[in-house]
Scaffold this motif. Structure first.
Motif, PDB file in Angstrom:
ATOM      1  N   ALA A 105       0.886  -1.095   0.009  1.00  0.00           N
ATOM      2  CA  ALA A 105      -0.172  -0.093  -0.003  1.00  0.00           C
ATOM      3  C   ALA A 105       0.775   1.221  -0.096  1.00  0.00           C
ATOM      4  CB  ALA A 105      -0.797   0.173   1.235  1.00  0.00           C
ATOM      5  N   ALA A 106       2.095   1.107   0.454  1.00  0.00           N
ATOM      6  CA  ALA A 106       2.920   2.453   0.502  1.00  0.00           C
ATOM      7  C   ALA A 106       3.676   2.738  -0.659  1.00  0.00           C
ATOM      8  CB  ALA A 106       4.091   2.300   1.757  1.00  0.00           C
ATOM      9  N   ILE A 107       3.840   1.735  -1.690  1.00  0.00           N
ATOM     10  CA  ILE A 107       4.474   1.776  -2.559  1.00  0.00           C
ATOM     11  C   ILE A 107       4.221   3.240  -3.417  1.00  0.00           C
ATOM     12  CG2 ILE A 107       4.809   1.176  -5.078  1.00  0.00           C
ATOM     13  CD1 ILE A 107       4.950  -1.768  -3.960  1.00  0.00           C
ATOM     14  N   PRO A 108       3.124   3.548  -3.803  1.00  0.00           N
ATOM     15  CA  PRO A 108       2.905   4.813  -4.358  1.00  0.00           C
ATOM     16  C   PRO A 108       3.421   6.013  -3.729  1.00  0.00           C
ATOM     17  CG  PRO A 108       0.780   3.722  -4.188  1.00  0.00           C
ATOM     18  CD  PRO A 108       1.797   2.984  -3.565  1.00  0.00           C
ATOM     19  N   PHE A 109       3.346   6.025  -2.236  1.00  0.00           N
ATOM     20  CA  PHE A 109       3.709   7.124  -1.614  1.00  0.00           C
ATOM     21  C   PHE A 109       5.303   7.311  -1.202  1.00  0.00           C
ATOM     22  CE2 PHE A 109      -0.335   5.653  -0.644  1.00  0.00           C
ATOM     23  CZ  PHE A 109      -1.293   6.792  -1.062  1.00  0.00           C
ATOM     24  N   ARG A 112       7.230   8.785  -5.846  1.00  0.00           N
ATOM     25  CA  ARG A 112       6.273   9.659  -6.184  1.00  0.00           C
ATOM     26  C   ARG A 112       6.548  10.434  -7.616  1.00  0.00           C
ATOM     27  NH1 ARG A 112       5.057  13.312  -0.952  1.00  0.00           N
ATOM     28  NH2 ARG A 112       5.778  11.756   0.476  1.00  0.00           N
ATOM     29  N   SER A 113       7.517   9.852  -7.947  1.00  0.00           N
ATOM     30  CA  SER A 113       7.837  10.717  -9.405  1.00  0.00           C
ATOM     31  C   SER A 113       6.960  10.348 -10.238  1.00  0.00           C
ATOM     32  CB  SER A 113       9.198  10.249 -10.024  1.00  0.00           C
ATOM     33  OG  SER A 113       9.020   9.057 -10.482  1.00  0.00           O
ATOM     34  N   ARG A 114       6.386  10.966 -11.295  1.00  0.00           N
ATOM     35  CA  ARG A 114       5.568  10.738 -12.483  1.00  0.00           C
ATOM     36  C   ARG A 114       6.340  10.149 -13.798  1.00  0.00           C
ATOM     37  NH1 ARG A 114       1.341  15.403 -11.252  1.00  0.00           N
ATOM     38  NH2 ARG A 114       1.618  15.061  -9.230  1.00  0.00           N
ATOM     39  N   HIS A 115       7.559  10.067 -13.693  1.00  0.00           N
ATOM     40  CA  HIS A 115       8.353   9.634 -14.635  1.00  0.00           C
ATOM     41  C   HIS A 115       7.751   8.413 -15.189  1.00  0.00           C
ATOM     42  CE1 HIS A 115      11.563  10.099 -17.270  1.00  0.00           C
ATOM     43  NE2 HIS A 115      12.149   8.939 -16.831  1.00  0.00           N
ATOM     44  N   MET A 116       8.047   8.313 -16.501  1.00  0.00           N
ATOM     45  CA  MET A 116       7.639   7.071 -17.264  1.00  0.00           C
ATOM     46  C   MET A 116       6.662   6.172 -16.696  1.00  0.00           C
ATOM     47  SD  MET A 116       9.242   6.859 -19.562  1.00  0.00           S
ATOM     48  CE  MET A 116      10.213   5.745 -20.365  1.00  0.00           C
ATOM     49  N   GLN A 117       5.269   6.615 -16.388  1.00  0.00           N
ATOM     50  CA  GLN A 117       4.179   6.030 -15.708  1.00  0.00           C
ATOM     51  C   GLN A 117       3.375   5.487 -17.058  1.00  0.00           C
ATOM     52  OE1 GLN A 117       0.729   8.265 -14.563  1.00  0.00           O
ATOM     53  NE2 GLN A 117       2.281   9.536 -14.116  1.00  0.00           N
ATOM     54  N   GLY A 118       2.995   4.110 -16.972  1.00  0.00           N
ATOM     55  CA  GLY A 118       2.166   3.712 -18.072  1.00  0.00           C
ATOM     56  C   GLY A 118       2.858   3.062 -19.202  1.00  0.00           C
ATOM     57  N   VAL A 119       4.222   2.790 -18.898  1.00  0.00           N
ATOM     58  CA  VAL A 119       4.930   1.772 -20.054  1.00  0.00           C
ATOM     59  C   VAL A 119       5.699   0.976 -19.137  1.00  0.00           C
ATOM     60  CG1 VAL A 119       5.373   3.397 -21.991  1.00  0.00           C
ATOM     61  CG2 VAL A 119       6.649   3.584 -19.699  1.00  0.00           C
TER      62      VAL A 119
ATOM     63  N   ALA B 152       2.043   2.373 -13.152  1.00  0.00           N
ATOM     64  CA  ALA B 152       0.580   2.766 -13.045  1.00  0.00           C
ATOM     65  C   ALA B 152       0.066   3.271 -11.910  1.00  0.00           C
ATOM     66  CB  ALA B 152      -0.293   2.079 -13.888  1.00  0.00           C
ATOM     67  N   TYR B 153       0.890   2.886 -10.837  1.00  0.00           N
ATOM     68  CA  TYR B 153       0.561   3.484  -9.517  1.00  0.00           C
ATOM     69  C   TYR B 153       1.088   5.041  -9.232  1.00  0.00           C
ATOM     70  CZ  TYR B 153       5.311   2.473  -8.579  1.00  0.00           C
ATOM     71  OH  TYR B 153       6.719   2.573  -8.596  1.00  0.00           O
ATOM     72  N   LYS B 154       1.841   5.398 -10.042  1.00  0.00           N
ATOM     73  CA  LYS B 154       2.190   6.917  -9.720  1.00  0.00           C
ATOM     74  C   LYS B 154       1.318   7.968  -9.811  1.00  0.00           C
ATOM     75  CE  LYS B 154       6.719   5.592 -11.761  1.00  0.00           C
ATOM     76  NZ  LYS B 154       8.011   6.321 -11.339  1.00  0.00           N
ATOM     77  N   PRO B 155       1.291   9.041  -9.323  1.00  0.00           N
ATOM     78  CA  PRO B 155       0.335   9.816  -9.147  1.00  0.00           C
ATOM     79  C   PRO B 155      -0.066  10.095 -10.630  1.00  0.00           C
ATOM     80  CG  PRO B 155       2.605  10.884  -8.273  1.00  0.00           C
ATOM     81  CD  PRO B 155       2.841   9.577  -8.767  1.00  0.00           C
ATOM     82  N   PRO B 156      -1.380  10.369 -10.435  1.00  0.00           N
ATOM     83  CA  PRO B 156      -2.343  10.716  -9.501  1.00  0.00           C
ATOM     84  C   PRO B 156      -2.989   9.418  -9.197  1.00  0.00           C
ATOM     85  CG  PRO B 156      -3.395  11.194 -11.550  1.00  0.00           C
ATOM     86  CD  PRO B 156      -2.063  10.750 -12.108  1.00  0.00           C
ATOM     87  N   ILE B 249     -10.610   5.205 -11.845  1.00  0.00           N
ATOM     88  CA  ILE B 249      -9.694   5.078 -13.170  1.00  0.00           C
ATOM     89  C   ILE B 249     -10.056   6.359 -14.191  1.00  0.00           C
ATOM     90  CG2 ILE B 249      -9.241   3.911 -15.113  1.00  0.00           C
ATOM     91  CD1 ILE B 249      -9.596   0.980 -13.739  1.00  0.00           C
ATOM     92  N   ARG B 250     -11.448   6.647 -14.164  1.00  0.00           N
ATOM     93  CA  ARG B 250     -11.893   7.643 -14.978  1.00  0.00           C
ATOM     94  C   ARG B 250     -11.467   9.003 -14.494  1.00  0.00           C
ATOM     95  NH1 ARG B 250     -16.598   6.639 -17.888  1.00  0.00           N
ATOM     96  NH2 ARG B 250     -16.263   8.668 -18.639  1.00  0.00           N
ATOM     97  N   ARG B 251     -11.646   9.125 -12.879  1.00  0.00           N
ATOM     98  CA  ARG B 251     -11.205  10.207 -12.268  1.00  0.00           C
ATOM     99  C   ARG B 251     -10.029  10.720 -12.461  1.00  0.00           C
ATOM    100  NH1 ARG B 251     -14.682  13.515 -12.882  1.00  0.00           N
ATOM    101  NH2 ARG B 251     -15.314  12.180 -14.445  1.00  0.00           N
ATOM    102  N   ASP B 252      -9.090   9.595 -12.366  1.00  0.00           N
ATOM    103  CA  ASP B 252      -7.503   9.994 -12.427  1.00  0.00           C
ATOM    104  C   ASP B 252      -7.192  10.269 -14.023  1.00  0.00           C
ATOM    105  OD1 ASP B 252      -7.274   9.595  -9.983  1.00  0.00           O
ATOM    106  OD2 ASP B 252      -6.828   7.550  -9.864  1.00  0.00           O
ATOM    107  N   GLY B 253      -8.106  10.367 -14.863  1.00  0.00           N
ATOM    108  CA  GLY B 253      -7.865  10.683 -16.036  1.00  0.00           C
ATOM    109  C   GLY B 253      -7.775   9.526 -17.086  1.00  0.00           C
ATOM    110  N   GLY B 254      -8.379   8.589 -16.848  1.00  0.00           N
ATOM    111  CA  GLY B 254      -8.152   7.118 -17.559  1.00  0.00           C
ATOM    112  C   GLY B 254      -6.872   6.462 -17.178  1.00  0.00           C
ATOM    113  N   MET B 255      -6.509   5.486 -18.043  1.00  0.00           N
ATOM    114  CA  MET B 255      -5.299   4.700 -17.481  1.00  0.00           C
ATOM    115  C   MET B 255      -3.869   5.490 -17.894  1.00  0.00           C
ATOM    116  SD  MET B 255      -6.150   1.056 -18.017  1.00  0.00           S
ATOM    117  CE  MET B 255      -5.425   0.854 -19.457  1.00  0.00           C
ATOM    118  N   ALA B 256      -3.156   5.048 -16.949  1.00  0.00           N
ATOM    119  CA  ALA B 256      -1.780   5.713 -16.916  1.00  0.00           C
ATOM    120  C   ALA B 256      -1.104   5.702 -18.403  1.00  0.00           C
ATOM    121  CB  ALA B 256      -0.831   5.138 -16.030  1.00  0.00           C
ATOM    122  N   ARG B 257      -0.471   6.913 -18.790  1.00  0.00           N
ATOM    123  CA  ARG B 257       0.562   6.804 -19.839  1.00  0.00           C
ATOM    124  C   ARG B 257       1.495   7.878 -19.697  1.00  0.00           C
ATOM    125  NH1 ARG B 257      -0.855  10.372 -23.860  1.00  0.00           N
ATOM    126  NH2 ARG B 257      -2.768  11.379 -23.041  1.00  0.00           N
ATOM    127  N   PRO B 258       2.825   7.854 -20.381  1.00  0.00           N
ATOM    128  CA  PRO B 258       3.637   8.575 -20.237  1.00  0.00           C
ATOM    129  C   PRO B 258       3.328  10.135 -20.202  1.00  0.00           C
ATOM    130  CG  PRO B 258       4.443   6.975 -21.622  1.00  0.00           C
ATOM    131  CD  PRO B 258       2.954   6.724 -21.322  1.00  0.00           C
TER     132      PRO B 258
END
Ligand code: HEM
Lengths: 323, 259
Positions: A105-109, A112-119, B152-156, B249-258
């Protein structure tokens, strides 16, 4: 107005949604809905076929007087059952799993970098360190499990050089291992031996016999305070108002430092020195991968390598005694 | 063949069949009842396709448009969606199993045995329930791994990850509570192991055994507790958490991408 200004100040910074152009988009109908539909159909067919051919188990009616050997937890809790064999029950069954969930549960905290999310595997070396950690964690866990079953796996041979204690235990200043009377000399068979069979003496204090009954230091000041009353009595080794230091070492301190500090620290430090672990994300990748692989490996051991009396044996030798 | 010929008069077999086909289609889909359910026909323009997703109660969990990369199978492997699908299958098969099952130590085992032999498709339903339950545990785990390794857990999306962890626990507990219900040796002794683990909780060991398992031994109190948790409390909780999960998922702006 003021409230709103305040709110804005305290809320997380506005997160502009990344713009995307229409060409990068697809319509949910049909592109996504169809993928979902097809996978649902495929899964339905697969599971229907599976269920036609393989039946769910149904053994004899439950009977509290007949204990099957081995009794096993459902496979996804086998890992906990396995941990119980190697350390204090409260730690293995409850505290360590809780720490694991807390860590998840603590991982995202933590990262916190937003770098390269979703890949997939965003950082430069992440795929590499993941593979290394998978191998490392599997080897370490299998290693620890076999070390704790020293007679079955022969790892006790590694420590056979520690001499056997003399039968009349007059002088045990040098560390020695006490064997059963008349039995062949064995090395360290499991971590528990450290509190049971290992004997030595430092500055006139004998391990373990002088240390297994240390009075709880506040006994006098709090009067008749019973540790068992607040539940710590159920932590093995905290017998009533007394510390059993050898047992605390063997069943709590050693297993926990090895699994939470030493082995994770070793791999993180090594990969850091090589330069492959560079960001928090990388550290988390190693920790997450290690924890998940430990979970998986322990599950496999519990499901496939534990026979009667929870002895470590090969899968094809497991025989269940229905009781 | 003159241009003035009346339109619509079929001249050969093929045209006759075409007319027939159109008539059947009309009968099926352009009648009062059908159109009371689906207000328009197959959505074949982008505008209608977005409308159907936005206005259909089941589809409106989705946005109307999504980013290209997210429909690639290799991005999610559909794992979250499949976990949810397993939950749906479990709900349906579970309801059917409930018709034949009484949570009493005197009856439970016989009920399951009778379900397997006397009830049409009973065995199939039980097998489906069992295997999809195992699959759900595996899938939710894999889903978590895919979310982790795609960052995909990164902010937000921090909170939705935490919601996910809760769902993971719920999935495990759902599965575990179901394990006892057949009241056979496998069930009893597996849950006894869990009972022991619960009892080793520091400070709350005895309380855990009494509250969760209804005593120091697995019996009727444990069975009815597990049953109630398994068929109503936990599924309800899981459904609520899933609603939050999907909404986020919707509120966070859909799924994560760079970014
Ligand atoms: C019953 C359990 C669960 C269900 C039904 C579920 C369902 C879903 C679905 C359908 C999605 C959309 C994308 C996809 O299919 O991968 C999703 C995304 C997500 N899930 Fe879950 N999930 C569950 C458990 C979890 C767990 C255990 C975690 C993490 C610990 C988690 C964290 C997330 C996150 C952070 C996203 C957003 C992913 C992104 O933006 O790319 N979920 N979930």
């Amino acid at each position: 107005m003021a409230v709103q200004a305040q709110r804005q100040a305290s809320a997380a910074p506005a997160r502009p949604r990344p713009k995307r152009s229409r060409e990068e988009e697809v319509l949910v109908w049909p592109d996504l809905v169809f993928v979902e539909f097809i996978s649902a159909v495929l899964f339905t067919i697969t599971f229907t076929i599976l269920s036609v051919f393989i039946n769910a188990p149904l053994l004899n009616r439950a009977n509290l007087n007949v204990t099957p050997n081995p009794s096993k937890a459902p496979w996804y809790f086998g890992n906990l059952q396995e941990l119980l064999l190697h350390m204090d029950k409260a730690w293995g069954g409850v505290l360590l799993p809780t720490i694991f969930l807390g860590f998840l549960a603590a991982i995202p905290f933590i990262d916190r970098s937003r770098h390269m999310q979703g890949v997939w595997f965003g950082t430069k070396y992440s795929a590499r360190i993941t593979i290394i950690t998978v191998i490392y964690a599997t080897v370490v866990i299998f290693g620890l499990v076999s070390f704790d079953a020293g007679e079955a796996t022969g790892t006790e041979r590694l420590t056979r050089w520690i001499p056997a204690c003399a039968e009349s235990a007059e002088d045990v200043s040098w560390p020695c291992l006490r064997d059963d009377v008349g039995a062949e000399h064995l090395g360290i068979v499991s971590t528990k031996d450290i509190s049971k069979r290992l004997e030595f003496e430092v500055l006139g204090v004998k391990w373990p016999e002088d240390l297994d009954h240390i009075a709880w230091p506040f006994n006098d000041s709090i009067g008749d305070f019973d540790l068992g009353g607040i539940g710590l009595g159920s932590i093995h080794g905290w017998g009533g108002e007394h510390f059993n230091i050898p047992s605390i070492m063997a069943e709590q301190v050693i297993p926990l430092t090895l699994t939470i500090v030493v082995f994770p620290g070793l791999i993180i430090y090594t990969l850091f020195r090589i330069g492959w672990v560079r960001t928090r994300r990388d550290v988390l990748i190693v920790m997450f991968t290690g924890a998940v692989m430990a979970f998986v490996t322990l599950t496999l051991v519990a499901a496939f390598f534990r026979g009667q009396g929870q002895d470590l044996i090969w899968p094809w030798k497991i025989k269940v005694d229905e009781g | 063949m003159s241009v003035t010929e009346e339109p619509g008069k079929p001249r050969n077999l093929r045209e006759r069949l075409n007319v027939l086909q159109d008539r059947i289609y009309d009968r099926l889909f352009h009648n009062y009842v059908w159109q009371s359910i689906f207000r328009s026909g197959y959505p074949n323009t982008p505008r209608n396709q977005m409308l159907v997703v936005a206005t259909n109660v089941f589809l409106h969990l989705h946005p109307t448009r999504i980013h290209r990369t997210h429909v690639k199978i290799t991005h999610t492997y559909c794992l979250g969606g499949l976990t949810f699908f397993m939950f749906l299958v479990l709900t349906i098969t579970g309801v059917l199993l409930m018709f034949y099952y009484v949570p009493s130590v005197d009856r439970a085992y016989q009920d399951i045995a009778a379900l397997e032999t006397n009830v049409k498709f009973g065995l199939l339903m039980r097998n489906l329930h069992r295997w999809t339950a195992h699959a759900m545990v595996i899938l939710v785990f894999l889903h978590m791994m895919r979310v982790f390794y795609t960052g995909a857990y990164k902010p937000p999306r921090e909170f939705n990850w935490v919601v996910g962890v809760v769902l993971l626990v719920l999935t495990l507990v759902l599965s575990f509570t179901g394990y006892l219900l057949p009241w056979d040796q496998l069930a009893l002794w597996a849950v006894t192991v869990g009972h022991g683990i619960g009892g080793s909780a520091p400070y709350l060991g005895d309380e855990t055994q009494i509250v969760v398992f209804g005593g120091f031994e697995i019996g009727q109190p444990a069975l009815i507790r597990f049953y109630t948790l398994h068929v109503i409390a936990l599924p309800l909780l899981a459904a609520i958490m899933m609603a939050v999960h999907f909404w986020r998922i919707r509120r966070d702006g859909g799924m994560a991408r760079p970014l």
